[in-house]
Design an enzyme around this catalytic site. Structure first.
Site, PDB file in Angstrom:
ATOM      1  N   LYS A 173      42.935  26.371 -14.672  1.00 46.87           N
ATOM      2  CA  LYS A 173      43.281  25.165 -15.432  1.00 46.87           C
ATOM      3  C   LYS A 173      44.784  24.884 -15.442  1.00 46.87           C
ATOM      4  O   LYS A 173      45.203  23.736 -15.542  1.00 46.87           O
ATOM      5  CB  LYS A 173      42.782  25.290 -16.867  1.00 46.87           C
ATOM      6  CG  LYS A 173      41.271  25.185 -16.996  1.00 46.87           C
ATOM      7  CD  LYS A 173      40.887  25.070 -18.469  1.00 46.87           C
ATOM      8  CE  LYS A 173      39.557  25.688 -18.776  1.00 46.87           C
ATOM      9  NZ  LYS A 173      38.400  24.911 -18.411  1.00 46.87           N
ATOM     10  N   ARG A 191      32.061  20.874  -8.299  1.00 51.39           N
ATOM     11  CA  ARG A 191      30.646  21.175  -8.061  1.00 51.39           C
ATOM     12  C   ARG A 191      29.799  20.035  -8.611  1.00 51.39           C
ATOM     13  O   ARG A 191      30.327  19.108  -9.211  1.00 51.39           O
ATOM     14  CB  ARG A 191      30.281  22.457  -8.817  1.00 51.39           C
ATOM     15  CG  ARG A 191      30.656  22.327 -10.306  1.00 51.39           C
ATOM     16  CD  ARG A 191      30.057  23.378 -11.170  1.00 51.39           C
ATOM     17  NE  ARG A 191      30.700  23.477 -12.458  1.00 51.39           N
ATOM     18  CZ  ARG A 191      30.363  22.787 -13.546  1.00 51.39           C
ATOM     19  NH1 ARG A 191      29.394  21.883 -13.486  1.00 51.39           N
ATOM     20  NH2 ARG A 191      30.995  22.945 -14.685  1.00 51.39           N
ATOM     21  N   GLU A 248      47.998  24.232 -25.265  1.00 48.45           N
ATOM     22  CA  GLU A 248      48.217  22.794 -25.140  1.00 48.45           C
ATOM     23  C   GLU A 248      48.039  22.128 -26.493  1.00 48.45           C
ATOM     24  O   GLU A 248      47.566  22.740 -27.447  1.00 48.45           O
ATOM     25  CB  GLU A 248      47.330  22.172 -24.050  1.00 48.45           C
ATOM     26  CG  GLU A 248      45.857  22.257 -24.282  1.00 48.45           C
ATOM     27  CD  GLU A 248      45.034  21.698 -23.106  1.00 48.45           C
ATOM     28  OE1 GLU A 248      45.484  21.698 -21.961  1.00 48.45           O
ATOM     29  OE2 GLU A 248      43.905  21.251 -23.368  1.00 48.45           O
ATOM     30  N   HIS A 287      31.745  23.274 -27.895  1.00 51.14           N
ATOM     31  CA  HIS A 287      32.376  22.758 -26.670  1.00 51.14           C
ATOM     32  C   HIS A 287      31.391  22.624 -25.524  1.00 51.14           C
ATOM     33  O   HIS A 287      31.786  22.524 -24.367  1.00 51.14           O
ATOM     34  CB  HIS A 287      33.552  23.625 -26.226  1.00 51.14           C
ATOM     35  CG  HIS A 287      34.592  23.806 -27.291  1.00 51.14           C
ATOM     36  ND1 HIS A 287      35.301  22.769 -27.836  1.00 51.14           N
ATOM     37  CD2 HIS A 287      35.030  24.923 -27.929  1.00 51.14           C
ATOM     38  CE1 HIS A 287      36.122  23.228 -28.743  1.00 51.14           C
ATOM     39  NE2 HIS A 287      35.975  24.534 -28.825  1.00 51.14           N
TER      40      HIS A 287
END
Ligand code: ADP
Ligand code: ADP
Ligand code: MG
Length: 494
Positions: free
Chosen positions: A116, A297, A206, A240
């Site tokens: 990421k 994917r 973040e 999530h």
């Protein structure tokens, strides 16, 4: 040109891929664990090879076992599906080395997008907005300083913050930090979780976007041309993880849509993307959007895109892997109507969404125009505790959103499932809720209890009440010489 496709996956997606392969006249090979010997995907393939015991680590995640199965059956291509090895660059590389066509992007592209932290840097260079955040952090000693330094440099890097695992996936390995005093402890915990779950010590921090929407762009590339197939809204999540998805998003205005779609294409172009892929964004309450990650994917929720565009994404993946150039142009891709997908799971929504594997005695779906069911199970069967407890994906299409919502609700209501606790009632509550009808929701909505008008007692408590009713009818507790419990036991046993 490949002729024989091995599907390195299980469940509904394996069944889905096998169907697409057969439509193209390919021979098919399934792989399975001992636990899955009687599974639908095994029956649907021309050939099947057992690759190990139930545990994923010893079967579906074993690169050598899968390559061996390909060699044994003389398969010349591999489709990885989603989850398992689908985003493992080493697996794609091993296929490339073994002269097996990997139905997906190259190992280099997976690698560039797999982490990421690195993917953020890659797409930012191509003018894709990213969430303000730190570089990758492996050594915790300097971590707090790194965060403080960035806060001085960037006005928009403010609390709350989110600590994430660079190698994370499946919604795991994230920690919200509300104030500076909680930072150090959360960094430590996130790192140890990341090592445990992903065998990777790299974390990053973040900005945490409050009440965001999750909107993702479906892309298709052949290495030269990159197209988008519009977006999906996937903001309804628990832990999530997505629960209900739809296309198009009901909450995007045309200007933001256009910008997000263009940014999605630019993100894919930053690696010259080949195959089907998804660029995930979070969108703030102010309609600012930020790149989250790219999934290199096929995605669980791809059928909603297929429903509104009429394009078969697995067919496209196979064509691209055969070396063909895209035959469609951006202007050919138009959307029609609306599609909503609900993920039907064996889980207890009243007890923290705990998986409920076990015997599935009976499962029957209606057959309706405009409703697609993707499933890997036929009843009677068992939902295994070793894998994701998904039973099916139900995807409804209708000319407009409101009739689509109504259709999916009626269809799920008419679906019969006996044997285990599922999220069916929870899905029906979502589809019938005011917020869903309005199309206004964010990623934390499901976790806040107040949208459920009448909180139900937990399934366990309901089961206890049923047992009590049953025993009250069967047993006269006043006239017993034996212990009431012994009698109760006998009543149930008989
Ligand atoms: P999608 O948007 O397609 O649902 P996810 O990132 O949630 O994408 O992953 C798809 C499937 O793969 C889910 O079943 C998820 O639980 C699983 N998965 C993805 N990455 C990982 C991972 N690193 N570890 C464990 N499971 C994963
Ligand atoms: P995964 O690989 O596990 O899918 P993502 O980065 O895609 O990880 O994040 C999964 C979900 O977590 C998102 O859909 C969103 O709901 C939430 N999330 C991730 N990053 C942020 C953020 N910076 N602020 C708020 N929510 C976030
Ligand atoms: Mg994600």
């Amino acid at each position: 040109m490949f002729k024989k496709l091995l599907v390195a996956n299980r469940g509904e997606i394996a069944v889905r891929i096998l169907r697409a392969a057969k439509e193209q006249g390919l021979s098919t090979v399934a792989v399975y664990s001992e636990e899955d010997a009687a599974a639908l995907h095994v029956r649907e393939a021309d050939e099947a090879v057992c690759i190990g015991p139930a545990e994923s680590q010893k079967s579906y995640l074993r690169v050598d076992g899968i390559l061996e199965a390909a060699k044994k059956t003389k398969a010349d291509a591999v489709h990885p599906g989603y989850g398992f090895l689908s985003e493992n660059a080493k697996f794609a590389e091993a296929c490339e080395k073994a002269k097996l066509t990997f139905v997906g992007p190259t190992s280099k592209m997976i690698d560039a997008m797999g982490d990421k932290v690195r993917s953020r840097e890659t797409v930012a260079k191509n003018k894709v907005p990213t969430v303000p955040g730190t570089d990758g952090i492996t050594d915790l000693k300097s971590a707090v300083q790194q965060v403080e330094k960035l806060q001085k440099a960037r006005k928009d890097f403010v609390y709350p913050l989110l600590v994430k695992a660079a190698g994370g996936g499946g919604g795991k390995g994230m920690r919200i930090v509300r104030k500076p005093s909680e930072l150090k402890e959360n960094l430590e915990r996130a790192q140890s979780e990341s090592i445990k779950a992903f065998n990777n010590p790299m974390i990053f921090v973040e900005r945490y976007i409050e009440n965001p929407r999750h909107i993702e762009v479906q892309v298709l590339g052949d290495g030269k041309t990159t197209l988008h197939l519009y977006e999906r809204e996937c903001s309804l999540q628990r832990r999530h993880q997505k629960v209900v998805e739809e296309a198009l998003s009901p909450s995007l205005d045309e200007t933001t849509r256009k910008k997000i779609l263009e940014a999605g294409v630019r993100a894919a172009e930053s690696v010259g993307y080949k195959s089907a892929g998804t660029v995930e964004f979070i969108v703030s309450e102010q309609n600012d959007f930020f790149f989250l990650e790219m999934n290199t994917r096929i995605q669980v929720e791809h059928p909603v895109t297929e429903a509104i565009t009429g394009i078969d994404l697995i067919e496209q993946q196979l064509n691209i892997a055969q070396g063909q150039k895209l035959k469609i142009r951006q202007s050919d891709i138009v959307t029609r109507g609306h599609a909503i997908e609900a993920r039907l799971y064996a889980e207890d929504c009243d007890s923290n969404f705990l998986p409920q594997p076990g015997p599935l005695h009976f499962l029957r779906f209606p057959h309706w125009k405009g409703v697609r069911v993707d499933t890997g199970v036929v009843s009677p069967t068992k939902i295994s505790s070793f894998y994701d407890p998904m039973i099916a994906k139900v995807i409804a299409w209708a000319p407009d959103r409101e009739s689509c919502r109504e259709k999916l609700k009626l269809f799920l209501g008419a679906t019969e499932i006996e044997g285990l606790i599922t999220n069916k009632a929870f899905l029906l509550e979502i589809l019938g809720s005011k917020f869903f009808q309005k199309g206004r929701y964010h990623t934390h909505l499901l976790e806040s209890a107040d949208w459920r008008k009448t909180p139900k007692p937990s399934s366990k408590i309901l089961a206890a009440f049923c047992l009590k009713d049953y025993l009250d009818n069967r047993i006269d507790f006043s006239a017993t010489s034996r212990s009431a419990w012994q009698e109760a036991y006998d009543a149930v046993a008989n």
